[in-house]
Design an enzyme around this catalytic site. Structure first.
Site, short mmCIF file in Angstrom:
data_model
loop_
_atom_site.label_atom_id
_atom_site.label_comp_id
_atom_site.label_asym_id
_atom_site.label_seq_id
_atom_site.Cartn_x
_atom_site.Cartn_y
_atom_site.Cartn_z
N GLY A 133 34.52 45.57 49.40
CA GLY A 133 33.45 46.11 49.76
C GLY A 133 32.28 45.96 48.72
O GLY A 133 31.15 46.35 49.14
N GLU A 379 32.38 33.91 38.94
CA GLU A 379 31.77 34.55 37.66
C GLU A 379 30.40 34.78 38.18
O GLU A 379 29.66 34.76 37.28
CB GLU A 379 32.20 33.69 36.62
CG GLU A 379 33.41 33.16 36.31
CD GLU A 379 34.29 34.31 36.16
OE1 GLU A 379 34.05 35.45 36.42
OE2 GLU A 379 35.44 33.90 35.43
#
Length: 401
Positions: A133, A379
């Site tokens: 989520g 990242e």
């Protein structure tokens, strides 16, 4: 002419390490990468070769059996490996983020227990922040640890775990409200747990399940997975650093290393794309001459090479800043942002140079074309990098009116 992306000021040891890695890439990775990638096959023989070279211990201090090298050395090795096959660089990236976090933040007992095994490649690291989520919003983590005597009970679901199946040690970031009153800022109530597990899929220890590999457009070979914790019991001595509430800062420190790594991967993939493009341009003939002799192609090659050089320089700068002990979130963010964007552009230009053949799976550029997009989100997305860069610039250039 000198090869692109050279690095000034390297020691003899660094140059020898890079020479060894480059030879390994040319001999052991490039010839088999595309075939293994098309089969989505884990490159076990390549990984065994990296272990023999000692690369799993590259940044781990000598006192723990590693080579004790710098982040710069590691980043330059990653650049070479990604030039061969980006997935292989992903196999060692998460390993080194965890090793770095242990070196910087672990207790002495944790360092002595884990780092020698990691240096030998016997224990393989992965780290886990993201959840289904949430993406870049780490503060929205819902996975939780609750103290129960001398243990913590972990519950929740994590997502996008690189090396989730093959790793045997996972650094997992979860919420831990124990000791942190209600209303505490989210980033101050997070803890990193060092979770040991068996390699493989399914229930890899009681309360911990790795469902299986996520099927991806690119970045194949390396396993990307979910991680499900359902009553997972972890002893208190496996809290990274021994104190709860520090996990967010520990993870962000590790992610800075990861961003330099992603920048290095972008540089390596871009270099390979340039090599493929400049080589094909000299072999392919149109209108009675090699296409490399057409000005439009020469302009494209010039732009590609300039982007390779610029991305490499920024990546090296970010690594050296981190090695100096200085804060490098600005430099790491800039390097990751530029290298990933330039990588996408250089790969696409090489793809265009190949023409219709670039669309064929028989040509290596097809694989690179599917791999480059992962670097745009790994990242932290470009938008996250720009947010970090913007905030840091406002700190440095604060208006004094």
């Amino acid at each position: 002419m000198a090869r692109l992306a050279q690095t000034a000021g390297l020691t003899d040891v660094q140059q020898e390490i890079l020479k060894t890695v480059r030879e390994f890439v040319d001999k052991e990775i490039i010839p088999v990468a595309t075939e293994l990638e098309h089969r989505d096959e884990y490159p076990q023989q390549i990984v065994d070769g990296l272990k023999e070279l000692g690369l799993f211990g590259l940044m781990i201090p000598e006192e723990y059996g590693g080579l004790g090298e710098s982040l710069l050395t590691y980043a330059l090795c990653v650049e070479e490996i990604a030039r061969g096959w980006m997935s292989v660089s992903g196999i060692i990236n998460t390993h080194f983020i965890v090793a770095y976090m242990l070196k910087q933040h672990g207790t002495q007992e944790q360092k002595e227990y884990f780092l020698p095994r990691m240096a030998a490649g016997e224990t393989r690291g992965a780290f886990s922040m993201s959840e289904p989520g949430l993406g870049s919003d780490v503060s929205a983590i819902t996975s939780k640890a609750v103290k129960d005597g001398d243990e913590y009970v972990l519950n929740g679901q994590k997502m996008w775990l690189t090396n989730g199946g093959t790793s045997t040690l996972v650094a997992v970031l979860v919420r831990s409200d124990e000791g942190h009153p209600e209303g505490t800022a989210p980033h101050k109530s997070m803890t990193t747990f060092l979770v040991e597990k068996e390699p493989g899929f399914g229930e890899v220890r009681p309360g911990l399940t790795i469902p299986g590999k996520i099927d991806k457009m690119g970045y194949k070979g390396v396993d990307t997975t979910e991680l499900i914790m359902d009553g997972l019991r972890i002893p208190a001595n496996r809290v990274l650093g021994g104190t709860t509430g520090r996990g967010f800062y520990q993870m962000m420190d590790g992610v800075e290393v990861g961003r330099v790594n992603v920048a290095a991967r972008g540089c390596g993939v871009a270099q390979r794309a340039f090599e493929l493009g400049v080589s094909y341009a000299q072999q392919r003939h149109t209108f009675g001459k090699p296409i490399a002799q057409h000005q439009a192609i020469q302009f494209k090659l010039a732009e590609m090479a300039t982007k390779v050089e610029a991305a490499h320089a920024m990546m090296v700068n970010a690594a050296r800043k981190k090695d100096s002990g200085e804060r490098n979130d600005l430099e790491a963010g800039m390097a990751k942002y530029l290298a990933s964007e330039y990588c996408k552009e250089v790969v696409e230009d090489a793809f265009r140079i190949h023409g219709g053949y670039g669309f064929s799976k028989e040509y290596e550029i097809e694989r690179l074309y599917r791999e480059a997009p992962m670097l745009l989100i790994g990242e932290g997305t470009a938008e996250i990098q720009k947010m970090i860069i913007g905030r840091r610039l406002l700190e440095e250039y604060r208006f004094q009116g």
